[in-house]
Design an enzyme around this catalytic site. Structure first.
Site, PDB file in Angstrom:
ATOM      1  N   ASP A  45      -9.089   3.622  -2.352  1.00 18.93           N
ATOM      2  CA  ASP A  45      -9.969   4.106  -1.270  1.00 18.93           C
ATOM      3  C   ASP A  45     -11.472   4.505  -1.770  1.00 18.93           C
ATOM      4  OD1 ASP A  45      -8.086   3.189   0.413  1.00 18.93           O
ATOM      5  OD2 ASP A  45      -7.591   5.448   0.894  1.00 18.93           O
TER       6      ASP A  45
ATOM      7  N   ASP B 251       0.900  -1.238  -0.255  1.00 17.72           N
ATOM      8  CA  ASP B 251      -0.054  -0.169  -0.121  1.00 17.72           C
ATOM      9  C   ASP B 251       0.915   1.381  -0.064  1.00 17.72           C
ATOM     10  OD1 ASP B 251      -2.256   1.645   0.293  1.00 17.72           O
ATOM     11  OD2 ASP B 251      -2.341   1.493   2.430  1.00 17.72           O
TER      12      ASP B 251
ATOM     13  N   GLU C  10       2.843   4.633  -4.054  1.00 23.51           N
ATOM     14  CA  GLU C  10       2.611   5.820  -5.441  1.00 23.51           C
ATOM     15  C   GLU C  10       4.046   6.562  -5.486  1.00 23.51           C
ATOM     16  OE1 GLU C  10       0.272   5.555  -2.968  1.00 23.51           O
ATOM     17  OE2 GLU C  10      -0.915   4.474  -4.153  1.00 23.51           O
TER      18      GLU C  10
HETATM   19  O1  MIG Z   1      -4.398   6.308   4.220  1.00 22.94           O
HETATM   20  O2  MIG Z   1      -3.393   1.094   5.979  1.00 22.94           O
HETATM   21  O3  MIG Z   1      -6.009   2.271   0.509  1.00 22.94           O
HETATM   22  O4  MIG Z   1      -6.745  -0.086   1.936  1.00 22.94           O
HETATM   23  O5  MIG Z   1      -6.722   0.266   4.607  1.00 22.94           O
HETATM   24  C1  MIG Z   1      -4.789   5.215   4.696  1.00 22.94           C
HETATM   25  C2  MIG Z   1      -4.549   1.793   5.888  1.00 22.94           C
HETATM   26  C3  MIG Z   1      -3.841   4.124   4.215  1.00 22.94           C
HETATM   27  C4  MIG Z   1      -5.047   3.124   2.335  1.00 22.94           C
HETATM   28  C5  MIG Z   1      -5.556   1.889   1.683  1.00 22.94           C
HETATM   29  C6  MIG Z   1      -6.395   1.069   2.536  1.00 22.94           C
HETATM   30  C7  MIG Z   1      -5.688   0.869   3.878  1.00 22.94           C
HETATM   31  C8  MIG Z   1      -5.210   2.224   4.586  1.00 22.94           C
HETATM   32  N1  MIG Z   1      -4.311   2.786   3.817  1.00 22.94           N
END
Ligand code: MIG
Length: 781
Positions: free
Chosen positions: A481, A404, A407
């Protein structure tokens, strides 16, 4: 701040968009090389190279010699192709068996045709660049063109009429029609023109834009780099995908458990909570293959750690869950906490593995762990190091990782790393401005390769939020999200279809919606859709209503359970489609136009999709709604639930109360289904080939299976059961042919729909008797 008010639309003096741009001028000379054509212009130079008879690459460099190096999206080198060149006063004509490229001298313009004379790509005007390195090209667009692909974009299926940007961005704000860009960059699109398709891939890692707003011209542009693009000849949409994924790679077969049902939440915070969750699934008999651990599992968000207060015995917990057929997938973000006593940070600093400014100081950004540094995944040594670090997880029995924030997302104004940061591209320093869009891809390469090595022959599963063209080689993609809005359920269909059309066969959206409070009806409808989307995970954000299958009470739980079970029943069909995608690049989830490119009524269908070539899913996407219109293309179609036969090339008003997901199977085709089961860990004893009979016709189908866990399939340990069916008024002939050395755990039964007592079923020439107990014909092997 002011930009959020009407101030944003204040009158401007003039449109400066194309000021300061110039063209390449005329071609001064051209030379035929072994497999490419090289030329110089008044300004800049170019090369044109065939990768196959049906794939050509155009490279233009405004400032020097055109370079044939590629971004890491590309994994193919040119095949041996016979290129025929003819030179006239006006132009050069470069030809292969499939393509004809015309290079016009004055001014320099390119036109590309297929060998039937159809124009694929034609410069509408000369390509342009400016002194800062911006570069753009302009191609003709015809009235009938439909545009698909571009990866993960909001809006409807057809991308025409919009302008799209590729710059990987963490967007928690609602994903609206104007929300662009999101987390993935796929500078690739497919044009469907009167039933014939071709593709264009702009291999440029800078920020790029694609403009399809005008009526007669489309353009694509980049902030820097070369104008380097490939044209794929098609002509069928499946040919385009085959050509594009030959260049950028295909998805390895995922482990079977990765395509079961997954449960996630931000976060299941303790070992006890995770165990209770698993037990509830088991007690309620709801199938489950994976539970996700979001950021709370870590020790103050340090990656490669467990918080031992919340999770005192991760190894034991993971082992016990695996016994019950449930895998654990932890999240791993790129940000490494700045802490001189934390081994990962120390090593990264000592070995100089973090992203730095050119002067040598490490770049720091704020993410979950507070002040953090970011591994330079562009560098091979860093990727190897990061990959090896995953032994921390594999030692605990973990086989899947969730990447996650890659980017990369940083909590600041620009939402990402400083563009002035430099990456060490194996010796060459390149700015983040240039390589931003591939940071996530390279993190996934590191993770996937590391996990693969550590798992010793077992298939890893990797899920990612960010990516670039080629990401399918390493990871499944989820669309980030989203929210518990009906609009986002609807949006997930075209978004996933376009990801599939961009080479990413393994994708899905958070079922139930991530942010906001879901509700029973929405979760039920969303689970119906999720059951047929390649990646099937229910996930919900911190602070919002729980959305496990039972969260909204007895009215909804049985429906949600029924559809999770249906997923497991359909897994043999889905897995066979995953195998097809792995082999050919044809996506699992397909827009109707992929199968019916000549039927213009399919070109704009965003709210129906196909699973393979013969199944149409037409979900209900609105609250309190029990009817909708379904378009069925050529042929006749069978309602999966009622057996009712519906005519094709027609719109039907159909009824679907909450417990019904409309599913249609094409008459005169086959699908293979299994029995519902608790987890993919349980082997199939019986598969049933469902044959939808016609009075006359033929059909083919391939059942694919293997151990679902290892790479033995690469050595031939798989089974491909090819079925060829011939339909007659009261006879069905099934010709079976088996390929591969894997011995399946199942016995194959045949169920015939649309037959009567007189119908004879012949299998490999022998009449087969009906088994009253199972209502099927049993094939003795
Ligand atoms: O800004 O790790 O898209 O699936 O649960 C939040 C917490 C950071 C974004 C992900 C989301 C995840 C969350 N992450």
């Amino acid at each position: 701040m002011l930009e959020d008010t009407s101030f944003a639309i204040r009158p401007l003096e003039k449109n400066e968009e194309q000021e300061g741009f110039q063209s390449f001028g005329n071609v001064q000379n051209g030379t035929e090389r072994k497999q490419y054509f090289s030329f110089t212009c008044e300004r800049g130079s170019g090369k044109i190279c065939f990768y196959r008879d049906d794939v050509v690459r155009i490279v233009l460099n405004p400032f020097g010699e055109a370079s044939m190096s590629s971004s890491p999206a590309v994994v193919k080198t040119p095949e041996k192709v016979e290129m025929h060149v003819e030179e006239t006063e006006k132009e050069w004509v470069l030809e292969t068996k499939k393509l004809k490229v015309i290079v016009h001298r004055a001014p320099f313009l390119v036109s590309i045709y297929d060998q039937q004379g159809n124009a694929l790509v034609r410069d509408a005007k000369p390509a342009l660049f400016d002194h800062k390195g911006k570069i753009a090209c302009f191609h003709e667009m015809t009235e009938v063109d439909h545009i698909y692909g571009l990866g993960e974009k909001t809006g409807f299926l057809n991308k025409r009429g919009g302008k799209w940007t590729m710059w990987n961005t963490d967007v928690y704000a609602p994903h609206n029609p104007e929300t662009d860009p999101l987390y993935q960059a796929h500078p690739y699109f497919m044009v469907l023109r009167n039933g014939r398709a071709h593709g264009v891939f702009f291999d440029n890692t800078f920020k790029t834009t694609f403009d399809f707003r005008s009526n007669s011209v489309y353009s694509f542009a980049a902030d820097g780099g070369q104008l380097d693009y490939y044209v794929f000849a098609g002509p069928h949409p499946k040919d385009v995908l085959e050509q594009y994924t030959d260049l950028t790679g295909r998805m390895p077969l995922p482990p079977k458990w990765a395509i079961g049902y997954h449960q996630s939440r931000y976060s299941y915070e303790t070992e006890q909570e995770v165990r209770e969750l698993a037990n509830t699934f088991i007690e309620k008999g709801i199938p489950l293959d994976a539970i996700y651990l979001d950021i709370h599992y870590m020790d103050e968000y340090r990656v490669f750690t467990f918080d031992r207060r919340r999770f005192p015995n991760p190894k034991e917990m993971i082992g016990e869950l695996k016994e019950a057929g449930i895998r654990v997938v932890p999240i791993v973000d790129p940000g490494v906490k700045v802490d001189a006593e934390y081994a990962i940070y120390r090593e990264g600093v000592e070995r100089q593995y973090f992203c730095k400014y050119i002067e040598g100081n490490v770049y720091f950004g704020e993410v979950w762990p507070g002040k953090s540094s970011f591994p330079d995944f562009i560098n091979k040594k860093v990727r190897k190091w990061w990959g090896e670090k995953h032994s921390f997880y594999t030692d605990l029995g973990i086989e899947g990782i969730w990447n996650d924030m890659n980017e990369p997302s940083v909590f600041n104004e620009t939402k990402t790393m400083d563009e002035q940061v430099v990456h060490d591209d194996d010796g060459k320093l390149k700015t983040h401005r240039e390589l931003h869009n591939i940071y996530g891809l390279m993190m996934c390469e590191a993770t996937y390769k590391g996990m693969k090595k550590l798992l010793n022959g077992k298939r890893p599963f990797l899920l990612t939020r960010s990516g670039f063209s080629g990401i399918q080689r390493y990871a499944a993609v989820w669309t980030g999200d989203n929210r518990s809005f009906w609009e986002h359920l609807e949006l997930s269909l075209p978004m996933c279809m376009n990801l599939g059309l961009s080479g990413v066969a393994f994708c899905g959206a958070d079922v139930g919606g991530f942010a906001h409070d879901s509700n029973g009806e929405l979760l039920a409808r969303w689970t119906q859709v999720g059951a047929f989307i390649p990646y099937f995970r229910n996930h919900c954000a911190i602070g919002f209503a729980r959305q496990e299958p039972w969260a909204f009470g007895e009215q909804y739980e049985p429906i949600i359970k029924q559809y999770i079970e249906l997923r497991y029943q359909w897994l043999p069909h889905l897995y066979s489609l995953f195998a097809e995608a792995h082999q050919t690049g044809t996506p699992v989830m397909r827009p109707l136009l992929m199968e019916y490119p000549n039927d213009e009524r399919t070109w704009n269908i965003s709210d129906q999709f196909m699973i393979g070539h013969n199944v149409i899913i037409a979900p209900i996407l609105r609250p309190n709604t029990t009817h909708r219109v379904v378009y069925l293309p050529k042929g006749t179609w069978v309602d999966y639930w009622s057996g009712e036969v519906l005519e094709g090339e027609k719109y039907h008003l159909i009824e679907a109360p909450l417990e019904k997901l409309p599913i249609y199977i094409k008459q005169g085709s086959m699908i293979v289904l299994g029995e519902p089961k608790r987890s993919t860990a349980i082997p199939d004893e019986r598969l049933t080939l469902h044959v939808y009979k016609l009075n006359e016709g033929e059909a083919t189908y391939t059942i694919y299976d293997d151990d679902g866990l290892t790479f033995a399939y690469e050595k031939g340990e798989y089974v491909r059961q090819h079925v060829h069916a011939i339909f007659k008024a009261d006879e069905i002939h099934l010709q079976m042919e088996t390929e591969g050395t894997y011995r399946p755990t199942w016995k194959l039964h045949v169920a015939v729909w649309g037959a009567n007592e007189q119908t004879k079923v012949m299998i490999n020439g022998k009449q087969t008797s009906f088994d009253e107990k199972t209502n099927t014909f049993i094939i003795s092997s």
